[in-house]
Design an enzyme around this catalytic site. Structure first.
Site, PDB file in Angstrom:
ATOM      1  N   ASP A 171     -34.143  43.454  32.866  1.00 13.44           N
ATOM      2  CA  ASP A 171     -34.107  42.311  34.283  1.00 13.44           C
ATOM      3  C   ASP A 171     -33.154  43.792  34.662  1.00 13.44           C
ATOM      4  O   ASP A 171     -32.737  44.114  33.767  1.00 13.44           O
ATOM      5  CB  ASP A 171     -33.449  40.839  33.710  1.00 13.44           C
ATOM      6  CG  ASP A 171     -33.562  40.531  35.248  1.00 13.44           C
ATOM      7  OD1 ASP A 171     -33.503  40.902  36.157  1.00 13.44           O
ATOM      8  OD2 ASP A 171     -34.421  39.104  34.544  1.00 13.44           O
ATOM      9  N   GLY A 177     -33.976  47.168  34.820  1.00 13.06           N
ATOM     10  CA  GLY A 177     -35.208  48.009  35.083  1.00 13.06           C
ATOM     11  C   GLY A 177     -36.155  47.372  36.282  1.00 13.06           C
ATOM     12  O   GLY A 177     -35.636  46.260  36.520  1.00 13.06           O
ATOM     13  N   ASP A 178     -36.829  48.219  36.537  1.00 16.55           N
ATOM     14  CA  ASP A 178     -37.654  47.019  38.021  1.00 16.55           C
ATOM     15  C   ASP A 178     -38.945  46.979  37.128  1.00 16.55           C
ATOM     16  O   ASP A 178     -40.022  48.235  36.941  1.00 16.55           O
ATOM     17  CB  ASP A 178     -37.708  47.985  38.806  1.00 16.55           C
ATOM     18  CG  ASP A 178     -38.571  47.608  39.944  1.00 16.55           C
ATOM     19  OD1 ASP A 178     -39.026  46.688  40.381  1.00 16.55           O
ATOM     20  OD2 ASP A 178     -38.697  48.081  41.107  1.00 16.55           O
ATOM     21  N   PHE A 179     -39.203  46.118  37.703  1.00 12.61           N
ATOM     22  CA  PHE A 179     -40.707  45.065  36.651  1.00 12.61           C
ATOM     23  C   PHE A 179     -41.334  45.818  37.228  1.00 12.61           C
ATOM     24  O   PHE A 179     -42.825  45.865  37.317  1.00 12.61           O
ATOM     25  CB  PHE A 179     -40.752  43.987  35.982  1.00 12.61           C
ATOM     26  CG  PHE A 179     -40.107  43.033  37.132  1.00 12.61           C
ATOM     27  CD1 PHE A 179     -40.962  43.016  38.833  1.00 12.61           C
ATOM     28  CD2 PHE A 179     -39.908  41.549  36.436  1.00 12.61           C
ATOM     29  CE1 PHE A 179     -40.351  41.801  38.868  1.00 12.61           C
ATOM     30  CE2 PHE A 179     -39.221  40.681  37.727  1.00 12.61           C
ATOM     31  CZ  PHE A 179     -39.849  40.770  38.880  1.00 12.61           C
ATOM     32  N   HIS A 237     -45.030  33.420  40.123  1.00 11.61           N
ATOM     33  CA  HIS A 237     -44.822  32.230  41.066  1.00 11.61           C
ATOM     34  C   HIS A 237     -44.340  32.316  42.168  1.00 11.61           C
ATOM     35  O   HIS A 237     -44.376  32.476  43.251  1.00 11.61           O
ATOM     36  CB  HIS A 237     -44.131  30.705  40.858  1.00 11.61           C
ATOM     37  CG  HIS A 237     -42.968  30.913  40.514  1.00 11.61           C
ATOM     38  ND1 HIS A 237     -42.284  29.296  40.569  1.00 11.61           N
ATOM     39  CD2 HIS A 237     -42.251  31.745  40.427  1.00 11.61           C
ATOM     40  CE1 HIS A 237     -40.972  29.117  39.952  1.00 11.61           C
ATOM     41  NE2 HIS A 237     -41.156  31.000  39.651  1.00 11.61           N
TER      42      HIS A 237
END
Length: 342
Positions: free
Chosen positions: A207, A231-233, A251
């Site tokens: 995250d 990090g950046d998913f 969602h």
């Protein structure tokens, strides 16, 4: 709206008026949560006067708010003594209750959700959230620049998840050994329960750095079995794991953004038999109530996200290069939709 088995159905006028005023139930619930009313009933019933003295509220006004909540079985008023009692729902508002929902209630009734909901007609007309018009930035950007709102969100999501995590961890047969990556896993509640139930697994909580600082994985039973990774998913996730978890992530986003996340996961899934578990509400067909149908409108008003039915999940997985697998219900409002490397 309460009717007995023998009472006539409410008239359309009564029914619609009740629906139109339903926001007052949310407002009363938020007031009770912020005032900590349930905490002051943990040792037994108290009158509105006693609760007012303990919470710094006005006794008459507090009684009226609690009386409304009692019509929905959140608190119960003893009409003979004037004392208010905890009910099972009210007990979950205690800040020290197991799986307390107090922080979740505060989050779900906070301005970033409350104010856009009031402009739902504008959202429906435009086909997009008007969150940016209200707050000057998209939802998650707003949380980053307003730390107080971000804290409410993080603590609220952790509280909301607490009652879900163990039933989800119990519903899936995880491998005996291997690595699990919780993508966008927040404070790590789900990963914690998965690791506790599966002692042969190790885990990575993935995250943003500010969120990871408040993780809940530092337990004696998990020593040496976990790590955090910032990090950046949207761009990449830790590679080479056996299981990738995406709980209440998809969602939040439209299909195009979901595909960016799923494709980042697919690229990371280099091990044969690697699986992705999309964990969200799976909407049923028909007119029957379902918590996901309510959450779907919330996602629409603030985030441009949506809840999905099973075919919609399968479409996303297929477009991302994954083969749809099983859909497993859990003893929560969420289900597990499996994607496997074909």
């Amino acid at each position: 709206m309460t009717t007995t088995p023998h009472s006539p159905s409410p008239s359309p006028a009564v029914q619609l008026t009740e629906h139109a005023l339903a926001y007052l139930h949310s407002a009363a619930l938020r007031a009770a949560a912020l005032l900590g009313v349930a905490d002051h009933l943990a040792d037994g019933p108290r009158t509105a006067e006693e609760l007012a003295a303990a919470t710094g509220a006005d006794a008459g006004h507090l009684r009226r708010a609690l009386r409304l909540l009692a019509t929905r079985e959140v608190f119960r008023e003893d009409t003979a003594t004037g004392a208010f009692h905890l009910t099972p729902a009210a007990d979950a508002l205690r800040s020290d209750a197991p799986s307390s929902l107090r922080d979740a209630v505060v989050m779900l009734t906070d301005d970033p959700f409350w104010r856009p909901a009031g402009r739902l007609a504008d959202t429906v007309r435009a086909g997009r959230t008007v969150f940016d018009d209200i707050f000057g930035a998209p939802y998650f950007a707003h949380l980053e620049r307003v730390p107080e709102a971000g804290t409410v969100f993080d603590t609220g999501m952790a509280g909301l998840a607490e009652s879900e995590n163990d039933p989800i961890a119990a519903a899936y047969e995880f491998p005996a050994t291997g690595t699990v990556v919780d993508v966008g896993g927040g404070r790590g509640g789900l990963l914690r329960q998965v690791l506790l139930r599966n002692p042969g697994l190790t885990g990575i909580l993935y995250d943003q750095e500010p969120v990871l600082r408040h993780h809940t994985l530092d337990l004696p039973d998990l020593t040496g079995r976990w790590q955090t990774a910032p990090g950046d998913f949207f761009t990449a996730v830790p590679p080479g794991a056996d299981i990738y978890l995406l709980k209440r992530i998809l969602h939040d986003w439209n299909d195009a953004d979901c595909l960016r996340i799923l494709r980042a996961c697919r690229t990371a899934m280099t091990r044969p038999g690697s699986r992705l578990l999309a964990i969200d509400a799976v909407l049923p067909q028909g007119n029957s109530p379902h918590p996901g149908k309510t959450m779907d409108v919330l996602m629409m008003t603030s985030l441009n996200g949506r809840e999905r039915d099973e075919p919609a999940f399968h479409h996303l997985l297929t477009e991302a290069g994954l083969k749809p697998g099983r859909t497993l219900p859990t003893e929560s409002t969420l289900s597990i939709v499996e994607g496997v490397v074909g």
